[in-house]
Design a protein around this motif. Structure first.
Motif, PDB file in Angstrom:
ATOM      1  N   UNK A   1       0.860  -1.348   0.019  1.00  0.00           N
ATOM      2  CA  UNK A   1      -0.040  -0.180   0.078  1.00  0.00           C
ATOM      3  C   UNK A   1       0.699   1.146   0.078  1.00  0.00           C
ATOM      4  N   UNK A   2       1.912   1.164   0.421  1.00  0.00           N
ATOM      5  CA  UNK A   2       2.995   2.285   0.447  1.00  0.00           C
ATOM      6  C   UNK A   2       3.551   2.831  -0.756  1.00  0.00           C
ATOM      7  N   UNK A   3       3.580   1.629  -1.640  1.00  0.00           N
ATOM      8  CA  UNK A   3       4.301   1.795  -2.620  1.00  0.00           C
ATOM      9  C   UNK A   3       3.387   2.272  -3.962  1.00  0.00           C
ATOM     10  N   UNK A   4       3.880   3.322  -4.629  1.00  0.00           N
ATOM     11  CA  UNK A   4       3.003   3.835  -5.789  1.00  0.00           C
ATOM     12  C   UNK A   4       3.265   3.045  -7.179  1.00  0.00           C
TER      13      UNK A   4
ATOM     14  N   UNK B   1     -11.996   4.499 -17.983  1.00  0.00           N
ATOM     15  CA  UNK B   1     -10.691   4.043 -17.700  1.00  0.00           C
ATOM     16  C   UNK B   1      -9.671   5.252 -17.816  1.00  0.00           C
ATOM     17  N   UNK B   2      -9.859   5.962 -18.743  1.00  0.00           N
ATOM     18  CA  UNK B   2      -8.624   7.225 -19.089  1.00  0.00           C
ATOM     19  C   UNK B   2      -8.787   8.138 -17.864  1.00  0.00           C
ATOM     20  N   UNK B   3     -10.221   8.402 -17.374  1.00  0.00           N
ATOM     21  CA  UNK B   3     -10.262   9.406 -16.387  1.00  0.00           C
ATOM     22  C   UNK B   3     -10.092   8.735 -15.049  1.00  0.00           C
ATOM     23  N   UNK B   4     -10.360   7.562 -14.722  1.00  0.00           N
ATOM     24  CA  UNK B   4      -9.708   6.939 -13.716  1.00  0.00           C
ATOM     25  C   UNK B   4      -8.089   6.712 -13.622  1.00  0.00           C
ATOM     26  N   UNK B   5      -7.459   6.339 -14.696  1.00  0.00           N
ATOM     27  CA  UNK B   5      -6.000   6.521 -14.857  1.00  0.00           C
ATOM     28  C   UNK B   5      -5.434   7.708 -14.436  1.00  0.00           C
ATOM     29  N   UNK B   6      -6.034   9.045 -14.898  1.00  0.00           N
ATOM     30  CA  UNK B   6      -5.605  10.342 -14.569  1.00  0.00           C
ATOM     31  C   UNK B   6      -5.874  10.420 -12.953  1.00  0.00           C
ATOM     32  N   UNK B   7      -6.791  10.074 -12.685  1.00  0.00           N
ATOM     33  CA  UNK B   7      -7.326  10.408 -11.406  1.00  0.00           C
ATOM     34  C   UNK B   7      -6.162   9.720 -10.148  1.00  0.00           C
ATOM     35  N   UNK B   8      -5.904   8.568 -10.658  1.00  0.00           N
ATOM     36  CA  UNK B   8      -4.749   7.789  -9.980  1.00  0.00           C
ATOM     37  C   UNK B   8      -3.551   8.371  -9.939  1.00  0.00           C
ATOM     38  N   UNK B   9      -3.117   8.921 -11.155  1.00  0.00           N
ATOM     39  CA  UNK B   9      -1.700   9.597 -11.288  1.00  0.00           C
ATOM     40  C   UNK B   9      -1.615  10.647 -10.487  1.00  0.00           C
ATOM     41  N   UNK B  10      -3.020  11.436 -10.548  1.00  0.00           N
ATOM     42  CA  UNK B  10      -2.887  12.897  -9.746  1.00  0.00           C
ATOM     43  C   UNK B  10      -2.678  12.719  -8.403  1.00  0.00           C
ATOM     44  N   UNK B  11      -3.690  11.613  -7.784  1.00  0.00           N
ATOM     45  CA  UNK B  11      -3.644  11.353  -6.484  1.00  0.00           C
ATOM     46  C   UNK B  11      -1.762  10.680  -6.023  1.00  0.00           C
ATOM     47  N   UNK B  12      -1.419  10.070  -6.710  1.00  0.00           N
ATOM     48  CA  UNK B  12      -0.419   9.679  -6.448  1.00  0.00           C
ATOM     49  C   UNK B  12       0.841  10.781  -6.298  1.00  0.00           C
ATOM     50  N   UNK B  13       0.795  11.721  -7.293  1.00  0.00           N
ATOM     51  CA  UNK B  13       1.741  12.601  -7.036  1.00  0.00           C
ATOM     52  C   UNK B  13       1.561  13.752  -5.990  1.00  0.00           C
ATOM     53  N   UNK B  14       0.081  14.068  -5.756  1.00  0.00           N
ATOM     54  CA  UNK B  14      -0.155  14.589  -4.774  1.00  0.00           C
ATOM     55  C   UNK B  14       0.151  14.002  -3.280  1.00  0.00           C
ATOM     56  N   UNK B  15       0.031  12.632  -3.205  1.00  0.00           N
ATOM     57  CA  UNK B  15       0.740  12.200  -1.900  1.00  0.00           C
ATOM     58  C   UNK B  15       2.031  12.279  -1.761  1.00  0.00           C
ATOM     59  N   UNK B  16       2.927  12.339  -2.868  1.00  0.00           N
ATOM     60  CA  UNK B  16       4.297  12.373  -2.938  1.00  0.00           C
ATOM     61  C   UNK B  16       4.656  13.918  -2.458  1.00  0.00           C
ATOM     62  N   UNK B  17       4.044  14.719  -3.349  1.00  0.00           N
ATOM     63  CA  UNK B  17       4.327  16.189  -2.674  1.00  0.00           C
ATOM     64  C   UNK B  17       3.653  16.700  -1.402  1.00  0.00           C
TER      65      UNK B  17
END
Length: 261
Positions: free
Chosen positions: A17-20, A77-93
Motif C-alpha cells: 500500500x505504501x508503494x506507488x 478508464x482514462x479518467x480513472x487512470x488520470x485520477x490515480x496519477x494525480x493522487x499519487x503525485x499529490x501524496x508524494x508532494x
C-alpha cells in the motif's frame, strides 16, 4: 473483476500500500484499455426535461450534461487512470511538504494538482473515476455512514461504526489497500468457551460461538490468560482491549483508532 491482468495488478497494490509503482502500472494498464462507450444517461445525447441554465420551457429537449449531446463518452478508464496519477503525485508532494523540504515549484505544482483532482471529481462522471459508493452498496453498506479517505486512487482510510467494519472489513481490504480505520463505536466482545482440550479465547460478539461479555470481564480474562513473562494486553497503551482483538482479527498493516469505552 474477471480480468486476470487486472486482478494481478490489484493484488500487487493491496500487498504494497505504501508503494506507488503498482498503482501507476495499473493506471498505465487502464489507459491502454480505455475505449468509447454509448452514453447510458440519455437517448442519442438528448434527454427530456427542463434546461434550467437556458430557462427553456418545461418539457423542452436539452443537451445531456454527461456526454454533451454527442451520445458517446469514454468508458471511464482514462479518467480513472488520470485520477490515480494525480493522487499519487499529490501524496508524494504532500509528504515533501510535511518533511519541510518542498520547493516553491512544488508548492505551485501541489496547488495545480489539487485543482485538477477537484475538476476530475466534479466534472468527470463520478462513478467512472470513483466507483466506490456503488461497490459499497453492493456489500450492503450505506456509503453515507462511512467516511472514505483516498490515496493514490484507492481507499486508504475508513471511518465507520464497529459493526460495519467487523462485518465488511475483510471485503473492503480485499479491494482497497486500507491502512487506517477509525471506529466510531466500540465493538462488543465475546468469550468462546474451551473446546477439544483448547483454552477458551476472546472474540467479537458477532462470532456465532461467542458468549457476550462485558469489557470488565474481558480485562480480567486478559490478565488471567496472559502468557508467562508476557505483558497483560489490557494494561497496554491506547485502548488496547479493542486494539489487540482487531490486530488478531484483521492482521498487521492497519492502524485502528477506537473511542474510549
Amino acid at each position: 473483476m474477471t480480468d486476470p491482468d487486472e486482478a494481478a495488478l490489484l493484488a500487487a497494490i493491496i500487498a504494497a500500500p505504501a508503494d506507488d509503482t503498482p498503482r501507476l502500472v495499473y493506471a498505465d494498464w487502464l489507459q491502454e484499455q480505455a475505449a468509447d462507450a454509448t452514453c447510458g444517461e440519455c437517448d442519442a445525447g438528448r434527454v427530456f426535461g427542463r434546461d434550467v441554465q437556458s430557462l427553456r420551457p418545461a418539457g423542452a429537449w436539452h443537451t445531456c450534461r454527461r456526454c454533451g449531446g454527442s451520445g458517446r463518452l469514454t468508458d471511464g478508464r482514462a479518467g480513472r487512470a488520470e485520477f490515480i496519477r494525480v493522487q499519487c503525485e499529490l501524496a508524494a508532494l504532500n509528504d515533501r511538504h510535511r518533511r519541510g523540504d518542498a520547493t516553491p515549484a512544488d508548492a505551485e505544482r501541489l496547488e495545480a494538482l489539487r485543482r485538477r483532482e477537484g475538476q476530475l471529481t466534479m466534472t468527470v462522471y463520478p462513478r467512472e473515476i470513483w466507483p466506490t459508493f456503488d461497490w459499497l452498496r453492493g456489500l450492503g453498506i450505506n456509503p453515507y455512514n462511512c467516511v472514505l479517505d483516498s490515496r493514490g486512487g484507492w481507499i486508504a482510510a475508513v471511518t465507520c461504526d464497529a459493526a460495519t467494519w467487523i462485518a465488511h472489513g475483510d471485503a473492503i481490504r480485499a479491494r482497497h489497500p486500507v491502512t487506517a480505520v477509525r471506529l466510531t463505536t466500540v465493538p462488543e466482545v465475546g468469550w468462546v468457551p474451551p473446546a477439544h482440550g483448547r483454552d477458551g479465547y476472546f472474540a467479537f460478539a458477532r462470532d456465532p460461538a461467542a458468549r457476550r461479555i462485558t469489557w470488565a470481564e474481558y480485562r480480567a480474562g486478559c490478565a488471567a490468560h496472559a502468557p508467562p513473562g508476557e505483558p497483560d494486553p489490557s494494561a497496554s497503551e491506547y485502548n488496547p482491549d479493542v486494539g489487540v482483538l482487531l490486530a488478531c482479527r484483521f492482521g498487521d498493516g492497519v492502524d485502528f483508532e477506537v473511542p474510549l469505552h
